[in-house]
Design a protein around this motif. Structure first.
Motif, short mmCIF file in Angstrom:
data_model
loop_
_atom_site.label_atom_id
_atom_site.label_comp_id
_atom_site.label_asym_id
_atom_site.label_seq_id
_atom_site.Cartn_x
_atom_site.Cartn_y
_atom_site.Cartn_z
N TYR A 149 0.82 -1.21 0.00
CA TYR A 149 0.00 0.00 0.00
C TYR A 149 0.85 1.26 0.00
CZ TYR A 149 -3.70 3.30 0.98
OH TYR A 149 -4.56 4.37 0.90
N SER A 150 2.09 1.17 0.48
CA SER A 150 2.96 2.34 0.52
C SER A 150 3.18 2.93 -0.86
CB SER A 150 4.32 1.97 1.14
OG SER A 150 4.16 1.43 2.42
N THR A 151 3.13 2.10 -1.89
CA THR A 151 3.37 2.60 -3.25
C THR A 151 2.28 3.58 -3.66
OG1 THR A 151 2.14 0.76 -4.25
CG2 THR A 151 4.51 0.47 -3.92
N ARG A 152 1.06 3.27 -3.36
CA ARG A 152 -0.06 4.13 -3.75
C ARG A 152 0.01 5.47 -3.03
NH1 ARG A 152 -4.68 2.94 -6.45
NH2 ARG A 152 -6.61 4.09 -6.01
N HIS A 153 0.25 5.41 -1.72
CA HIS A 153 0.33 6.64 -0.94
C HIS A 153 1.55 7.47 -1.35
CE1 HIS A 153 -1.04 9.21 2.19
NE2 HIS A 153 0.03 9.06 2.94
N SER A 154 2.63 6.80 -1.66
CA SER A 154 3.84 7.51 -2.10
C SER A 154 3.62 8.18 -3.44
CB SER A 154 5.02 6.54 -2.18
OG SER A 154 5.30 5.96 -0.94
N TYR A 155 2.99 7.47 -4.35
CA TYR A 155 2.70 8.01 -5.68
C TYR A 155 1.91 9.31 -5.57
CZ TYR A 155 0.56 8.24 -10.36
OH TYR A 155 0.11 8.66 -11.59
N VAL A 156 0.87 9.30 -4.74
CA VAL A 156 0.03 10.48 -4.57
C VAL A 156 0.83 11.62 -3.94
CG1 VAL A 156 -1.96 11.41 -3.30
CG2 VAL A 156 -2.11 9.16 -4.41
N THR A 157 1.52 11.33 -2.85
CA THR A 157 2.23 12.37 -2.10
C THR A 157 3.32 13.02 -2.94
OG1 THR A 157 1.79 11.18 -0.04
CG2 THR A 157 3.51 12.85 0.01
N ILE A 158 4.09 12.21 -3.65
CA ILE A 158 5.20 12.74 -4.45
C ILE A 158 4.67 13.62 -5.58
CG2 ILE A 158 7.05 12.11 -6.05
CD1 ILE A 158 7.49 9.61 -4.24
N LEU A 159 3.64 13.18 -6.29
CA LEU A 159 3.10 13.99 -7.38
C LEU A 159 2.49 15.29 -6.85
CD1 LEU A 159 1.46 11.49 -9.89
CD2 LEU A 159 3.72 12.56 -9.97
N GLU A 160 1.87 15.24 -5.68
CA GLU A 160 1.33 16.47 -5.10
C GLU A 160 2.45 17.45 -4.80
OE1 GLU A 160 -0.88 15.16 -1.73
OE2 GLU A 160 -2.77 15.03 -2.85
N ARG A 161 3.58 16.95 -4.31
CA ARG A 161 4.71 17.83 -3.98
C ARG A 161 5.41 18.37 -5.23
NH1 ARG A 161 7.31 14.80 1.32
NH2 ARG A 161 5.56 15.32 2.71
#
Length: 430
Positions: free
Chosen positions: A356-368
């Motif tokens: 699940y970390s991949t999904r949350h990381s994908y979102v957070t990184i693109l937002e930043r």
């Protein structure tokens, strides 16, 4: 036309009706049609008439039908109406409750309701959901040996069951999981087994509130992702590390959908699919597009089926039914999570890195990286709104490659530099 066979109590109406099953049928059966909140159920009377016979039957004073009419009226007045009145008065009317009183249902308690729903879910190939209900039923059977009557499912009962689960050292998340499953079964697919004052779930001190576990969602920095990408894996775990990277670079796609991807899903340089999780839940299907950027292409070439047919990854080959497929996907998910725990230890990263970390990381990184939120929502399948409607005149495909390519390391030197930098940074918690 109102007749002496009609009856109404609040939201429940009863009508005697002739129901034609097939166009052209001369003789059609007669049913009691019971309507509750715009839903109809039909109950046999054993009678069947032609159109002219039916019209004659409804006429008052027709002596040759007097015995039939008397039998039907007696059943309506002495059997059906008292049952409906009692259920309505207790705010407990449902078709299942009515069937149970009439002896037309096998479901008389919570255990049987669980069993029936599990059976339907298996028939619909919703295996994961069925398995989750099975685990809850098994827990309930350990808590109370005898079948649990619906009337027993009170606020006090649920609180005692929660205390039992706590003593069994179940987490708050697990307790919430079991309680939500009980609520789902009690709700009865739109026909609740318990209603009104008897319904135990809700907010406030007079109802049972389902506990919510604290969910720790972990997002890695882009440098840490590249650090994991550069990690020198042994042959035994390389596949599972690469599946984790595939998930990250693939919009945070989960392992269930990864395992179900087929070569036929590759169109115009992108993977396109509908999430398994949402196929049975939405009226409007949302299709997801994943650009086949370099890491995804390399992983498919390295681990994909060599004949480039069927499933991209070979896990589900030979799995002929949904139950086998679901269990294999669970095995793959466990291997990925175990592998990432080992890598996190070696790289001195905190615990908690999972699929699940991949999904949350994908979102957070693109937002930043200031990627438009509507693009991220589209990538996850959260909305069907067009990205280009609000943000750009560029083709959506071009946007997908542009934004997902922001996740790539530019050079090998950058990856090596991140091995040092990432060790100095902490994981981001939201």
């Amino acid at each position: 036309m109102a007749t002496s066979f009609d009856y109404e109590n609040r939201d429940v109406t009863v009508t005697l009706t002739r129901k034609v099953r097939n166009v052209g049928d001369e003789i059609a059966p007669v049913f009691w049609r019971i309507t509750y909140r715009r839903k109809h159920k039909f109950y046999k009377t054993g009678l069947a008439f032609t159109v002219s016979e039916w019209e004659d039957f409804l006429k008052r004073g027709l002596q040759r039908h007097s015995d039939m009419k008397k039998t039907l009226k007696n059943w309506l007045k002495r059997t059906l109406v008292p049952i409906i009145d009692t259920l309505v008065e207790d705010d407990g009317f449902s078709f299942d409750a009515l069937n149970s009183r009439l002896g037309k249902s096998d479901i008389t308690n919570l255990n049987e309701a669980f069993t029936a729903k599990i059976k339907r879910l298996y028939e619909d190939d919703r295996v994961n959901y069925a398995e989750s209900l099975k685990s809850t039923l098994s827990s309930l059977q350990k808590f109370k040996k005898n079948p649990i009557q619906f009337a027993e499912v009170t606020v006090d009962f649920l609180r005692k069951y929660e205390k039992y689960l706590i003593n069994e050292e179940k987490s708050v998340t697990t307790i919430g999981f079991y309680m939500r499953n009980i609520r789902t079964v009690i709700n009865g697919d739109g026909e609740p087994y318990l209603k009104g004052s008897r319904y135990p779930f809700g907010a406030g001190g007079y109802k049972y509130t389902i506990p919510k576990g604290e969910r720790r969602e972990m997002a890695l920095s882009l440098a840490e992702i590249h650090m994991i990408q550069a990690y020198q894996c042994t042959e035994s775990i390389q596949l599972y590390r690469d599946l984790w990277l595939f998930s990250f670079y693939g919009n945070g796609i989960n392992m269930t959908d990864i395992c179900r991807l087929k070569y036929s899903d590759i169109q115009d340089g992108e993977l396109t699919f509908i999430r398994k999780k949402t196929k049975n839940k939405r009226r409007t299907v949302v299709r997801i597009f994943i650009p086949v950027i370099r890491p995804i292409d390399e992983i498919m070439r390295k681990h994909g089926n060599k004949d480039r047919g069927g499933y991209i990854f070979p896990f589900l080959n030979g799995k002929e039914n949904e139950k086998q497929r679901v269990r294999k996907i669970a095995d793959v998910t466990k291997e990925v999570n175990d592998t990432m725990r080992k890598i996190a230890i070696d790289l001195k990263l905190p615990d908690g890195i999972t699929g699940y970390s991949t999904r949350h990381s994908y979102v957070t990184i693109l937002e930043r990286l200031n990627v438009p939120r509507i693009y991220i929502q589209n990538s996850l399948g959260h909305t069907a709104e067009s990205v280009t409607d609000s943000y750009s005149k560029m083709a959506e495909r071009e946007l997908r490659f542009k934004y997902n390519s922001l996740l790539l390391p530019k050079t090998n030197e950058e990856i090596l530099k991140n091995l040092v930098d990432a060790a100095k940074k902490e994981l981001v918690y939201n």
